[in-house]
Design an enzyme around this catalytic site. Structure first.
Site, PDB file in Angstrom:
ATOM      1  N   GLY A 176      -5.576  -2.929  -1.615  1.00 30.45           N
ATOM      2  CA  GLY A 176      -4.238  -2.877  -1.055  1.00 30.45           C
ATOM      3  C   GLY A 176      -3.179  -3.119  -2.121  1.00 30.45           C
ATOM      4  N   CYS A 177      -1.927  -2.920  -1.752  1.00 29.47           N
ATOM      5  CA  CYS A 177      -0.842  -2.999  -2.741  1.00 29.47           C
ATOM      6  C   CYS A 177      -0.624  -4.455  -3.187  1.00 29.47           C
ATOM      7  CB  CYS A 177       0.428  -2.391  -2.171  1.00 29.47           C
ATOM      8  SG  CYS A 177       0.900  -2.965  -0.528  1.00 29.47           S
TER       9      CYS A 177
END
EC number: 1.2.1.38
Lengths: 376, 376, 376, 376
Positions: A176-177
């Site tokens: 994920g970011c």
């Protein structure tokens, strides 16, 4: 003597590998994309449009089947003539070398096995295979895990940690970011055992594109613009993912407080990380701390350790597949402040996905990714 | 039964006090402003334009002498007909009841004494009298303190802490923007002694107007827009001011890590504060923590304690003289997260200055300040 | 059957031309840049970093001599190791194949002749050689023209109009940002003689980067943000340049009202153009109008005629060297509305400059420019 | 001599009228709002919170019934204690002196008659009663007009045109945002008959809040931010409303080309208007043109004619109930350029609605509206 830019050198290498590749016959990667209408989808298309060795054969979308991709995303006009969103069709997807999932969580659970069985490799940008423990996943995502049997072979695709596993993986869970920015910012210290594993704080600021292209009131220009707020304090779904990665690096369980903030910009994550040096490491000086990071990321094409006390700006990585990191030790206390920035749609999603693809298929790791950020 | 808005009630009270005041004869405050061309200057003019009991008699600016204020700030057209920036003139300023300094540091040092001697009260929005110790001031501001003899009587104008002293003060040091947000967010816990005084973290995000109206490259639209960055990590000039205030509240010296961030919005400060409950207080439950804040700020017209686990948005206070605060205890650990938002130009500067004026002159404390934030 | 992206095809061609080029021996263009610290300078560096056949040998800046380019522009970190701004040095510049001027007006006047004499070709991004008449230039720019003797050979570098001349030119005047958007939007109609040459209206909206990187109050985030205004109504310096280009296309003198507006975005120009069909052309139907544009720009790599009644967004060309155009005829009246968008720093400046270089050196015209816009 | 601000004078007058009013007994206006959850709704609440003579008794919302208004709009915390969105209840609404409709079109059609019959006056912010011709309304809005019998008595609430009618009106149609900016910018010339009634161009730029609070993809931060585009070219629903008003002013039918643009800012409309002087008026000089506007708007509290060739900024009216206008005649041709700016939510909607209320109830026309714009 003359300066030469990295890209130029890259192209020379590319040309050599291309001709070499032609002999081998498989230099062109056939790509499929499932669920390409969101921001990670269009970003994949943008990146693959300038990738010298990839070709998008199929892109699916239930809701937009029949629409040309460049009608939805006019920035792509001229790049994908004839490419149209199609109904999901497993056979067509299975004919690809690799399929990216740019879908909400749950979708890849259902389709990944079939593609893998057909010999197609899968790079999942969703959260479906990021958490190793199916029960924990179920707890945070509020539904049973749909493909727990695939978890053992899924590789968490952070190249700076798992490059070797990625090379041979069939199934990649793209980080994920927030987890990308936080992990890259902390793993050198955790791996070295220099900081307390408890009481880690990640104060993170994200651009609005992190919330996706869904039509939600909270993402409106007039709601998110000209304002700053925290959200999901203590219960963001990236919490277990970050904790898992940091614990792996530390070799023990870490304690994390993670506070994400919605920032009035389109792209970018700025992670401000607070950790305490532990007993033995309190004597480390600034040079040693800096060198720890420079050594850890030496040769990494997508991590840039800036000089001591720098302040990286998110715009310096806008559109680029780079994580920039800088270290601070305010007032020389035991508290370190690490600043880590990425473009959430590139190194935090689609760019990292392409980086994984490059590794998986033996290409230059930064093929199609070696462009600077858009600044200003 | 009908709902009545606060402003309506306020106007009723105002009308009564007005007529009462007429007897006394001095309900109209004659105001002077030194250095009114910056953002805190125009904000003072905006606020005083809707203040029912203040009248701006003089506004000075060396650089813009002769220019009508509404030519520089067309939002003021119609509100100050004939008001023109004038060369500084001590006699004219001394004829005012109160003089605001909206100047760079150092200017008030030079002029305050003369005005005070003339019987004019001074409200200084700069940093000149915020730090009690002249040597510490000199150290952080890189020049000798110009008026150390005034320091003993200068009152740090945070009404929620020093209301009684403000009432009789001749010289007010209006708190800085970051210090306002951080102190209001932390003093209930520090006064109560419930948290560790060491290891406090203030991760603060500020709009660009905090950098002032000076023509600097870093404040350009194309430099500060669509980007996030930390700056002045460990050496921001608000550090000693915050530490002084928090130490006062704690009754002992505190240790603070303060990391300010430049955020792509015009107005607003979002302080995310991290503190650790101390030994005895670890058993406090959420309700007790929430009640501590509600009790501390009960009746405060300009502090709004939101419900437990709220996430205040800076836009909710845009243009308003309010600090909104909310408490979180993620995962029930010993680490508390306090969120505190203000408009840096209002409660963080000019609004707080007017609030001080209201207190000093016995007016309704929120006179001219009782309007909601501009949202959206 | 599979879709192939334009870039892939481009790379194949590149590889062929590369090897062909090697035979010729001069496929690598040695580039010099004068005045590279502004926004068009950094944009040149960004574009050349991904250009397969160009290499930046020299970049000069009086004010920043000695500073590494990637210290000023951290987005370039890793792309130009060792490249440092240097004092202007004609000999080093003259050793380049081509020198770009990214300077304020007046600078290229002084240096161009010397470089041309040394056999170095010059691409000037400033206004120095855009106006053919030295007196008119002097009138609008408030100083005498410094190199009138070069005007006859200077080529106005709008490839869609002057491709053949560009090929052999020694001195290119890169069109301004507004002039590019307006001319590309209007020349098909003017060349065809379908519209009145008088009463043309160009209502143009520009992002703030058009004002450059100079530290001016009007370009501050807090001044230009969240606001819209017209400026330089009737006296913008691009007026004579646009009029010259439109008159050339029309074969007669045109009358233009040009109103530029400052828009709260970093990049982009949106030109909304109003012209009246003339007597004979009033009978033209929508299809004929659309076909006029499609035929005029057939095969152009950097102009994209969208379908009838489209509304191009500036973001669709962010970072891309493309002009997108769409036609409207509201209520079927005699008034046509043409919408034309570009990125002012790319097709409106540095991208167009590189496009000129490609043509001048016989490279693929879109070499290094074939990437999509950054969206979102 | 001292400068006095307008607000101070206003308050003095208010106090006098208040006490006078107490004798009459009806100085407090009881207000109801239908559909208060959108941006015009919250803006009404913001403005009425600082209105000295209005009190909100009822606010309805089907979707949010039961929710406190300050939970949805935290900027209102402290201003409306206890005010909760309620299910529509005609009896409660009919007990108000005036009811504002801040609803989508069609809703006021259904409810207005009942309220009017009960003696409650109605101020409709929607488009329901703006077009005098029911058939034309039906054509543009795609549904039959629901209350054609009320059209004859509906007053188009542009105070600068219809002040006398507004005073006695029972039913007000508040003008749209674009129509307000365009009409105020053009009516002096049209009333005077100095310009061609055909070929009028209105190139308008609107902030995103004009699109409302509905969750639409096109209004997302990542879609509308950092970009500019035209939309609804030739078919925007404000077209007939503007044409009707301009034709009234001209005393004959006008021809209009109206091109709205979506601008990356929250609030504000900038109308750039192009008209041609007609035969007799071509000799008018700049002074006469300027005087025409100054004379037409002399004494108007909410229209500000700036000096010749000024460039009004939308931010100068942010949050303020003012329309700022400036005139240009580029190159002295027959084409005039008029610039007109408003805040679309204030003078373009809720502020104008309150201005209408003030007139209807004999209050000071700018009661509650006399504050400057928020700048920066």
């Amino acid at each position: 003597m003359a300066y030469s830019n990295r890209n130029f050198v890259y192209h020379l290498r590319l040309i050599k590998s291309y001709f070499a590749g032609q002999a081998g016959g498989d230099v062109v990667i056939k790509v499929g994309i499932v669920g390409g209408t969101g921001y990670t989808g269009v970003e994949l298309l943008r990146l693959l449009a300038i990738h010298p060795q990839a070709r998008v054969d199929v892109i699916t979308s239930r809701s937009e089947a029949g629409m040309p991709v460049d009608e939805m995303y006019p920035n792509l006009r001229g790049h994908y003539p004839g490419l149209v969103f199609s109904e999901p069709d497993t056979a067509r997807l299975a004919a690809c070398d690799v399929v990216f999932f740019a879908t909400p969580h749950g979708v890849a659970h259902a389709l990944a096995a079939e593609l893998l069985n057909a010999g197609t490799r899968v790079i999942d940008l969703s959260a479906d295979f990021r958490i190793r423990d199916a029960d924990e996943w179920a707890c945070w995502y509020g539904q049973p895990h749909g493909a727990p049997e695939l978890l053992p072979e899924a590789v968490y695709g952070l190249p700076e940690v798992a490059r070797d596993k990625i090379r041979d993986a069939r199934l990649i869970a793209v980080p994920g970011c927030y987890p990308t920015a936080v992990q890259l910012g902390l793993i050198p210290l955790l791996e070295a055992g220099w900081v307390e594993p408890q009481g880690i704080i990640a104060d993170c600021k994200s651009g609005v594109s992190g919330a996706g292209r869904g039509a939600k009131v909270g993402s409106l220009f007039c709601e998110a613009g000209e304002s700053m707020k925290a959200y999901s304090v203590g219960n963001h779904r990236h919490h277990p993912e970050i904790t898992q990665g940091l614990s792996d690096a530390a070799g023990q369980s870490v304690g994390l407080t993670f506070v994400p903030h919605l920032t009035p910009m389109i792209r970018g994550i700025h992670a401000t990380l607070y950790v305490r040096l532990n007993g033995n490491s309190l004597k480390r000086n600034d040079v040693e701390l800096q060198q720890l990071y420079e050594a850890r990321y030496k040769g990494e094409p997508c991590v840039d350790v800036m000089s001591w006390q720098s302040c990286p700006e998110t715009r310096s990585v806008r559109g680029a597949n780079v994580c920039r990191i800088a270290l601070h030790r305010p007032q020389g206390s035991d508290l370190l402040v690490i600043l880590s920035v990425i473009d959430n749609l590139v190194k935090g999603a689609s760019g990292q996905a392409v980086q994984n693809m490059n590794i998986m298929f033996g290409l230059e790791e930064s093929a199609g990714l070696a462009f600077p950020g858009l600044m200003p």
